[in-house]
Design a protein around this motif. Sequence first.
Motif, mmCIF file in Angstrom:
data_model
loop_
_atom_site.group_PDB
_atom_site.id
_atom_site.type_symbol
_atom_site.label_atom_id
_atom_site.label_comp_id
_atom_site.label_asym_id
_atom_site.label_seq_id
_atom_site.Cartn_x
_atom_site.Cartn_y
_atom_site.Cartn_z
ATOM 1 N N SER B 12 0.280 -1.128 0.165
ATOM 2 C CA SER B 12 0.074 -0.066 -0.202
ATOM 3 C C SER B 12 1.214 1.806 -0.007
ATOM 4 N N MET B 13 2.271 1.301 -0.661
ATOM 5 C CA MET B 13 3.177 2.196 -0.338
ATOM 6 C C MET B 13 3.268 2.498 -2.040
ATOM 7 N N HIS B 30 5.191 6.384 7.897
ATOM 8 C CA HIS B 30 4.605 5.926 6.977
ATOM 9 C C HIS B 30 4.306 5.049 6.454
ATOM 10 N N ARG B 31 5.980 3.831 6.817
ATOM 11 C CA ARG B 31 5.890 2.668 6.127
ATOM 12 C C ARG B 31 5.400 1.670 6.987
ATOM 13 N N ALA B 34 2.058 1.593 6.345
ATOM 14 C CA ALA B 34 1.139 1.244 5.986
ATOM 15 C C ALA B 34 1.581 -0.958 5.551
ATOM 16 N N GLU B 35 2.552 -1.161 6.476
ATOM 17 C CA GLU B 35 2.421 -2.375 6.956
ATOM 18 C C GLU B 35 1.582 -2.903 7.764
ATOM 19 N N ASP B 38 -1.521 -3.335 5.583
ATOM 20 C CA ASP B 38 -1.430 -4.370 4.541
ATOM 21 C C ASP B 38 -2.004 -5.573 5.294
ATOM 22 N N GLN B 43 -6.931 -1.978 2.945
ATOM 23 C CA GLN B 43 -6.718 -0.280 2.289
ATOM 24 C C GLN B 43 -7.527 -0.388 1.812
ATOM 25 N N ILE B 62 1.392 6.973 0.553
ATOM 26 C CA ILE B 62 0.506 5.476 0.616
ATOM 27 C C ILE B 62 -1.100 5.656 -0.001
ATOM 28 N N ASP B 63 -0.978 4.384 -0.236
ATOM 29 C CA ASP B 63 -2.148 4.317 -1.410
ATOM 30 C C ASP B 63 -3.598 3.884 -0.408
#
Lengths: 71, 247
Positions: B12-13, B30-31, B34-35, B38, B43, B62-63
Amino acid sequence: MPKGRVVIDEELCKSCGLCVAACPTKVLSISDKVNSKGYRPATQAKEGCIACKMCATTCPDVAITVYRIDE
Amino acid sequence: MKEVLIAERPKSMYKVSTHYCPGCTHGIAHRLIAEVVDELGIQDRAVGVAPVGCSVLIYNYIDLDWYEAAHGRAPAVATACKRARPDLTVFTYQGDGDLASIGMAEIVHAANRGERISVIFINNAIYGMTGGQMAPTTLLSQRTSTTPYGRDPKASGYPIRVAEMLSTLAAPGYIARVSVVKPKYIIKAKEAIKKAFLTQIEDKGFSLVEILSTCPTNWGVSPVAATNWVEEQMIPVFPLKEFKVPE
């Protein structure tokens, strides 16, 4: 001890050095190359990676991919 | 012999370079988000509310679906989103200038109402984007561009401990303080972010994770020295612990 290989995306790396400081086996270093933004990317310069992922865990730019090598 | 992938960019990044300075720990926070997104598989139903500050452009990295709130008002926007769509997982991402200064009223009342939102609060003891001015979380004697001789408590008070303050309220479900300056702290920080999201998903109340972070540029030190400064100077003032956990 497991073996590993670190791949660092040279364009994403900003040369902050956090991975070099985090690496317990000191196999990472800042290279002499320059990327398109003018940063000198980190690289795996020596053998001896133990696939601990500390570099990828601490990388602020998510530039690091780690592989574990199974014999 | 075969190679097994054990660490890669979260799904999702976006694969883009961030605008953050070298060594800025926003990228780590941020990471971790996202983790966690996921791992929880959320998401398509997670909504973030971006702050005003360096991380204002988080939607480029971040998506997810994102709002951009007025300065400090992210908890109010998140409240509206969560009340309209309780099935979504709604979180805010705010810095210390945004949350602890101009947005103090919003965060206190959102927490006191027990809104089912999660707050990721980045505390780096300074205003980053605007040029390193004193923030409410600036340490005593810390030099900033507006306290060139160090923060003086007679003129500008003491650093605000947001996690402790909010944990005195009855409504919040999960409140913790973590850090992202070294791998050992980063692993615990990810667990805390996951617990905060699960507190919301399991409808156990408001959740907040305060993340001690760095600003090497405005502190005027190298990225590695900044991580050491957090360990030596910030953690004694802002202890790392879980202040509230859901019963």
